[in-house]
Design a protein around this motif. Structure first.
Motif, short mmCIF file in Angstrom:
data_model
loop_
_atom_site.label_atom_id
_atom_site.label_comp_id
_atom_site.label_asym_id
_atom_site.label_seq_id
_atom_site.Cartn_x
_atom_site.Cartn_y
_atom_site.Cartn_z
N SER A 265 -73.70 36.19 -12.90
CA SER A 265 -74.48 36.99 -13.84
C SER A 265 -73.66 37.24 -15.10
O SER A 265 -72.42 37.29 -15.05
N GLU B 67 -78.23 38.24 -18.28
CA GLU B 67 -79.05 39.01 -17.33
C GLU B 67 -79.22 40.45 -17.82
O GLU B 67 -80.25 41.07 -17.58
N GLN C 217 -85.56 39.24 -11.55
CA GLN C 217 -85.65 38.48 -10.31
C GLN C 217 -87.13 38.28 -10.03
O GLN C 217 -87.98 39.02 -10.51
N GLN D 215 -79.17 42.71 -6.72
CA GLN D 215 -79.22 41.29 -7.06
C GLN D 215 -78.17 40.50 -6.26
O GLN D 215 -78.45 39.43 -5.73
N HIS D 216 -76.98 41.08 -6.19
CA HIS D 216 -75.89 40.39 -5.49
C HIS D 216 -76.22 40.24 -4.02
O HIS D 216 -76.04 39.16 -3.42
N LYS E 169 -77.88 36.53 -5.51
CA LYS E 169 -77.60 36.05 -6.87
C LYS E 169 -76.12 35.73 -6.98
O LYS E 169 -75.28 36.55 -6.60
N LYS F 14 -78.93 47.99 -9.70
CA LYS F 14 -79.63 46.72 -9.91
C LYS F 14 -78.71 45.53 -9.60
O LYS F 14 -79.09 44.59 -8.89
#
Ligand code: F6P
Length: 335
Positions: free
Chosen positions: A220, A191, A326, A212-213, A217, A208
Motif C-alpha cells: 500500500s 491508497e 477494497q 486491509q492487511h 492486501k 482501515k
C-alpha cells in the motif's frame, strides 16, 4: 500603454522549474515593447547588495528548458527589516528602475507588497512556487513539473513496495498546502492521501489499514504532505506501527521535487505569465499578481494571494477514496 520603462526582474524564495522560462518571457516581451530590462540577482538580497545587471534578448537565450533560476534566488532576512528595504529601494533607483517583476511565492509577494507601501515603486508578482498555494491562479509555475518528478519516484517505490509486500509512507513538499500530495497521490494510484485541507482521523486510518492487511492486501502507498497536522511521515509511521503488523517504510522525497527541466505545461504557463506581467507593468497596474484562471489571464491584488484561501476541489479526494476502495467498500458506495 506606457513604454520606455526601466523594469527589474528577480526570482525569490524557493526555486521552481519554469522560472527561467518566465524570466525569458519578461525580458523578451519588455525589450520588444521598448523597455529597458534589468536582472536582479539573488532575489531581494541582490537588490540590497546592488547585484543588478542590464539584460538584452540574448542574455536569456537557451534557458527556457532549464530548471532552477539563472538569476539565482534567496530567502533574505535583511529584507524583512525597514532598513534592508530602504537599501534595496535606493539601489534599484541607482539603476533608474521604476518597476519590478517578482517571480516567487507568498513570502516574496508579502515583501513586494511591503516595499510598495513604503516606497514609490511599481511592482507586479508572478506566481512561481511548486506549492500551488496562491489564491488568484489555477496553477503556479513549477507545480506540474514537481508533481511529475514526485510521480516518477512513486512509480518506482510502487515496484519495490509490491515486491516486498510493504506499506510505504511517502512525504512530499508543499508546506501546509496539499496540492502536490493530492495530484501525485491520484496520479500514482495511492491508497491514501493525507493533506492538511482535510485532516484525517488517525484512528480511522489505522483501523482501515489493519483491516486491509488482514484481508490480504499485500502492499500500500500513502502520500502525505510535509505540513500534515498529524505529523511528518516518520511520526505517522511510529504511531501506526504500534498497532499494525505491516512492514512499514518511509520515503521523504525532499528537494528532488524542486529540480529538473520544466514540463511543457510549466514552460507554456511561465511564458504566458511573463508576457502578461510586462503588459501589466506597461498598463500601470501595481501591487497585483498575474495569474491564469479558467484559461484567462487575471490580475489579483497581491494581498489577496496569501490572505484568501485557494479553493481545493475535494471531489478529487473523495474520488481517490472510491478508486482505492477494497471491493466490499466499492459495492457499498455503488449501492
Ligand atoms: O515553497 C517551496 C518549498 O519547496 C516548500 O514546499 C518547502 O516546504 C520549502 O520550499 C523548503 O524550503 P527550503 O528549500 O528553503 O528548505
Amino acid at each position: 500603454m506606457s513604454q520606455g520603462k526601466y523594469i527589474g526582474v528577480l526570482t525569490s524564495g524557493g526555486d521552481a522549474p519554469g522560472m527561467n522560462a518566465a524570466i525569458r518571457a519578461v525580458v523578451r516581451t519588455g525589450i520588444y515593447h521598448g523597455n529597458t530590462l534589468f536582472g536582479i540577482n539573488r532575489g531581494y538580497q541582490g537588490m540590497i547588495e546592488g547585484d543588478i545587471e542590464q539584460l538584452n534578448r540574448y542574455s536569456v537565450s537557451n534557458i527556457i528548458k532549464d530548471g532552477g533560476t539563472c538569476l539565482q534566488t534567496a530567502r533574505s532576512s535583511e529584507f524583512l527589516t525597514k532598513e534592508g528595504r530602504e537599501k534595496a529601494f535606493k539601489n534599484i533607483k541607482r539603476f533608474g528602475i521604476d518597476s519590478i517583476i517578482v517571480i516567487g511565492g507568498d513570502g516574496s509577494f508579502r515583501g513586494l507588497h511591503q516595499l510598495i507601501q513604503e516606497f514609490p515603486i511599481q511592482g507586479i508578482g508572478l506566481p512561481g512556487t511548486i506549492d500551488n498555494d496562491l489564491y488568484g491562479t489555477d496553477f503556479t509555475i513549477g507545480f506540474d513539473t514537481a508533481v511529475n518528478t514526485a510521480l516518477e519516484a512513486i512509480d518506482k517505490i510502487r515496484d519495490t513496495a509490491s515486491s516486498h509486500s510493504r506499506l510505504f509512507i511517502i512525504e512530499v513538499m508543499g508546506r501546509t498546502s496539499g496540492y502536490i500530495a493530492l495530484y501525485t497521490g491520484i496520479g500514482g494510484g495511492a491508497e491514501d492521501i493525507l493533506i492538511p485541507e482535510a485532516p484525517m482521523d488517525m484512528q480511522k486510518l489505522t483501523a482501515k489499514l489493519n483491516a486491509q492487511h488482514k484481508a490480504g492486501k499485500k502492499s500500500s502507498i500513502i502520500v502525505i504532505t510535509e505540513g500534515e497536522a498529524a505529523g511528518g511521515a516518520f511520526e505517522i509511521k511510529s504511531n501506526i506501527e504500534k498497532v499494525i503488523e505491516w512492514d512499514i517504510k518511509v520515503s521523504v522525497l525532499g528537494h528532488v521535487q524542486r529540480g529538473g527541466d520544466p514540463s511543457a505545461f510549466d514552460r507554456v504557463l511561465a511564458s504566458r505569465l511573463g508576457y502578461e506581467s510586462v503588459l501589466a507593468v506597461m498598463n500601470n497596474e501595481n501591487d497585483k499578481m498575474v495569474g491564469m484562471a479558467n484559461n484567462t489571464a487575471t490580475l489579483t491584488p497581491l494581498e489577496d494571494t496569501w490572505t484568501k484561501k485557494k479553493d481545493m476541489d475535494m471531489t478529487y479526494l473523495k474520488m481517490n477514496e472510491v478508486l482505492a476502495a477494497q471491493q466490499e467498500k466499492a459495492l457499498e458506495v455503488i449501492a
